[in-house]
Motif scaffolding. Structure first.
Motif, PDB file in Angstrom:
ATOM      1  N   ALA A  63       0.988  -0.816  -0.319  1.00 26.32           N
ATOM      2  CA  ALA A  63      -0.094  -0.032   0.265  1.00 26.32           C
ATOM      3  C   ALA A  63       0.419   1.137  -0.143  1.00 26.32           C
ATOM      4  O   ALA A  63       0.104   2.439   0.031  1.00 26.32           O
ATOM      5  N   GLY A  64       2.193   1.077   0.346  1.00 28.84           N
ATOM      6  CA  GLY A  64       2.833   1.849   0.101  1.00 28.84           C
ATOM      7  C   GLY A  64       3.437   2.941   1.017  1.00 28.84           C
ATOM      8  O   GLY A  64       3.487   4.338   1.583  1.00 28.84           O
ATOM      9  N   LEU A  65       2.503   2.179   2.504  1.00 27.00           N
ATOM     10  CA  LEU A  65       2.314   2.693   3.889  1.00 27.00           C
ATOM     11  C   LEU A  65       3.478   2.411   4.877  1.00 27.00           C
ATOM     12  O   LEU A  65       3.332   2.631   5.896  1.00 27.00           O
ATOM     13  N   LEU A  66       4.698   1.807   4.264  1.00 28.45           N
ATOM     14  CA  LEU A  66       5.261   1.126   5.640  1.00 28.45           C
ATOM     15  C   LEU A  66       6.113   1.958   6.124  1.00 28.45           C
ATOM     16  O   LEU A  66       6.292   1.192   7.696  1.00 28.45           O
ATOM     17  N   TYR A  70       6.386   2.493  10.806  1.00 28.26           N
ATOM     18  CA  TYR A  70       7.691   2.488  11.397  1.00 28.26           C
ATOM     19  C   TYR A  70       7.366   4.052  12.016  1.00 28.26           C
ATOM     20  O   TYR A  70       8.095   4.118  12.737  1.00 28.26           O
ATOM     21  N   GLU A  71       6.612   5.127  11.181  1.00 27.48           N
ATOM     22  CA  GLU A  71       7.986   5.986  11.624  1.00 27.48           C
ATOM     23  C   GLU A  71       6.832   6.959  12.818  1.00 27.48           C
ATOM     24  O   GLU A  71       7.126   6.961  13.905  1.00 27.48           O
ATOM     25  N   TYR A  99      12.166  -3.285  13.851  1.00 31.72           N
ATOM     26  CA  TYR A  99      11.195  -3.431  12.455  1.00 31.72           C
ATOM     27  C   TYR A  99      10.533  -5.018  12.272  1.00 31.72           C
ATOM     28  O   TYR A  99       9.573  -4.707  11.668  1.00 31.72           O
ATOM     29  N   ASP A 100      10.874  -5.076  13.252  1.00 31.24           N
ATOM     30  CA  ASP A 100      10.313  -6.913  13.886  1.00 31.24           C
ATOM     31  C   ASP A 100       8.456  -6.337  14.120  1.00 31.24           C
ATOM     32  O   ASP A 100       7.652  -7.277  13.033  1.00 31.24           O
ATOM     33  N   ARG A 110      -5.583   4.245  12.321  1.00 34.64           N
ATOM     34  CA  ARG A 110      -6.991   4.740  10.945  1.00 34.64           C
ATOM     35  C   ARG A 110      -6.492   6.078  10.283  1.00 34.64           C
ATOM     36  O   ARG A 110      -6.816   6.181   9.392  1.00 34.64           O
ATOM     37  N   THR A 111      -5.885   6.870  11.247  1.00 37.83           N
ATOM     38  CA  THR A 111      -5.336   8.495  10.189  1.00 37.83           C
ATOM     39  C   THR A 111      -4.519   8.294   9.601  1.00 37.83           C
ATOM     40  O   THR A 111      -4.711   8.730   8.533  1.00 37.83           O
ATOM     41  N   LEU A 112      -3.573   7.382   9.831  1.00 42.78           N
ATOM     42  CA  LEU A 112      -1.993   7.085   8.671  1.00 42.78           C
ATOM     43  C   LEU A 112      -3.236   6.351   7.291  1.00 42.78           C
ATOM     44  O   LEU A 112      -2.874   6.960   6.160  1.00 42.78           O
ATOM     45  N   LEU A 113      -3.641   5.669   7.636  1.00 42.71           N
ATOM     46  CA  LEU A 113      -4.673   5.557   6.361  1.00 42.71           C
ATOM     47  C   LEU A 113      -5.880   5.929   5.871  1.00 42.71           C
ATOM     48  O   LEU A 113      -5.619   6.508   4.424  1.00 42.71           O
ATOM     49  N   ILE A 114      -6.164   6.644   6.743  1.00 39.85           N
ATOM     50  CA  ILE A 114      -7.467   7.900   5.956  1.00 39.85           C
ATOM     51  C   ILE A 114      -6.526   8.969   5.138  1.00 39.85           C
ATOM     52  O   ILE A 114      -7.326   9.541   3.953  1.00 39.85           O
ATOM     53  N   ASP A 115      -5.661   8.977   5.594  1.00 40.50           N
ATOM     54  CA  ASP A 115      -4.938  10.207   4.916  1.00 40.50           C
ATOM     55  C   ASP A 115      -4.497   9.676   3.606  1.00 40.50           C
ATOM     56  O   ASP A 115      -3.545  10.449   2.557  1.00 40.50           O
ATOM     57  N   SER A 116      -4.227   8.707   3.210  1.00 40.93           N
ATOM     58  CA  SER A 116      -3.331   8.341   2.571  1.00 40.93           C
ATOM     59  C   SER A 116      -4.773   7.952   1.315  1.00 40.93           C
ATOM     60  O   SER A 116      -4.276   7.454   0.397  1.00 40.93           O
ATOM     61  N   LEU A 117      -5.752   8.241   1.309  1.00 34.97           N
ATOM     62  CA  LEU A 117      -6.739   7.639   0.552  1.00 34.97           C
ATOM     63  C   LEU A 117      -7.876   9.491   0.401  1.00 34.97           C
ATOM     64  O   LEU A 117      -7.240  10.577   0.509  1.00 34.97           O
ATOM     65  N   LYS A 118      -8.649   9.714  -1.244  1.00 31.80           N
ATOM     66  CA  LYS A 118      -8.971  10.829  -1.958  1.00 31.80           C
ATOM     67  C   LYS A 118     -10.129  10.686  -0.593  1.00 31.80           C
ATOM     68  O   LYS A 118     -10.885  10.420   0.196  1.00 31.80           O
TER      69      LYS A 118
END
Length: 372
Positions: A63-66, A70-71, A99-100, A110-118
């Motif tokens: 998804a280009g969010l890894l 991690y951040e 990183y395990d 949830r915020t990370l994922l929502i921000d990745s959407l249109k």
């Protein structure tokens, strides 16, 4: 592409539903997510999630969010203590292990994922009540009186989803364990002795079939679970924090005062019996239109192996690849292949979870093998 000019609807804006939307949307698919929460600021309550390599992290990478995960995630060691507050075992997280499986707050994820959407991909305040086939489309009904249509529906709205009946006769089952979840704000000030016992690590304590697992770094709060065998009767008013604290202090009466201080400092409690939805039962083949389940909606399981969210994210990865890779002639074929594969790995995860559930409550120290 199978979903070209098709309207895809995902029910549920949890990590799995949002990630599925991201995987489809970044490939140009028209997708809408409907979520029962009032708005994106609605707080998700519960412990942190740790995403695993080989499942959750692989999905985030696709998804280009890894790197963003991690951040926001925190690598955490493990501390094991006994009921008297004595440290039995401690393990720091090495630089190689950071990183395990770092822990991320549910709201941050949830915020990370929502921000990745249109913008406006998620339609909030939309609790699904029913769906039906109508004129070659799925017609969806929501509690707020609104309706929507779709060519393809993906249920990602948790173990109690109403969509399951269109796909399988499997029902939610109790696994025999009960969990009381607590949260302490400003834990360093309110429960200093317990906070120091954690030492910025995940803390585990087991005694006589009672297990406590705590995380002192859950987005500026300390969250914990007390886990025990489900009694025949249990009546607790979780709105009355003093009564819940008294119940736990009485149940764990021989435990050190630092634990009881933790219970008294708790600002929010909830309790629930652990549940599962078995994937042993055959899913229906005679579905009128494309529809499937991912995440807890498909294979709800307790948290005793940390597999629930990870297997759900892996569902999203497999299903999205099937829909996008051009190897299947129809959406139904892509769904069928995903489900066949999911039955195998989800069954293995549920079996691992069940074995852990039994072992973790069986004796004082058998759970040590689960510390990693």
């Amino acid at each position: 592409m199978l979903l070209t000019n098709k309207k895809t609807v995902i029910i549920g804006a949890g990590p799995v539903g949002l990630t599925m939307a991201r995987l489809l949307q970044q490939n140009g698919i028209d997708v809408t997510v409907y979520e029962r929460d009032k708005d994106p600021k609605a707080r998700i309550w519960g412990g942190t999630l740790d995403l695993h390599k080989g499942s959750g992290q692989d999905t985030m990478q696709k998804a280009g969010l890894l790197e963003m995960y991690y951040e926001k995630a925190i690598p955490m060691g493990r501390t094991v203590a006994d009921y008297s507050g004595k440290i039995l075992f401690t393990k720091e997280t090495s630089e190689k292990e950071q990183y395990d499986n770092p822990e991320i707050n549910r709201n941050d994820l949830r915020t990370l994922l929502i921000d990745s959407l249109k913008e406006n991909t998620v339609v909030w305040d939309s609790k699904l009540t029913e769906i039906e086939e109508q004129n070659g489309k799925w017609l969806l009904y929501f509690e707020n009186g609104k309706t929507a249509d779709a060519d393809f529906v993906i249920g990602a709205n948790g173990g109690m989803t109403s969509i399951r009946k269109y796909i399988t006769d499997a029902e939610v089952e109790l696994t025999g364990t009960y969990m009381i979840q607590g949260e302490v704000a400003q834990s360093k000030a309110k429960s200093l002795k317990f906070y120091e016992l954690c030492d910025d690590k995940i803390l585990m304590v087991s005694c006589n079939g009672n297990l406590l697992v705590a995380n002192p770094k859950n987005n500026n709060a300390l969250s914990y679970n007390v886990i025990f065998k489900m009694p025949e009767t249990l009546e607790i008013d979780f709105q009355n924090t003093e009564n819940v604290a008294a119940f736990l202090s009485n149940k764990l009466s021989d435990w050190d005062e630092s634990y009881k201080e933790l219970f008294r400092a708790t600002s929010l409690f909830t309790g629930l019996p652990t549940k599962k939805v078995s994937v042993e039962k055959t899913w229906k083949n005679n579905r009128p239109l494309p529809i499937t389940l991912i995440g807890d909606a498909a294979h709800l399981m307790p948290p005793f192996a940390g597999q629930g969210a990870n297997i759900g994210l892996f569902d999203a990865l497999i299903l999205s690849e099937n829909l996008l890779n051009g190897e299947f002639q129809t959406i139904e074929n892509a769904i069928s292949n995903y489900e066949e594969r999911m039955f195998i790995y989800a069954k293995e995860a549920q079996q691992e979870t069940r074995e852990n559930e039994i072992e973790m409550l069986k004796s004082d120290f058998s759970f040590l093998k689960f510390v990693n």
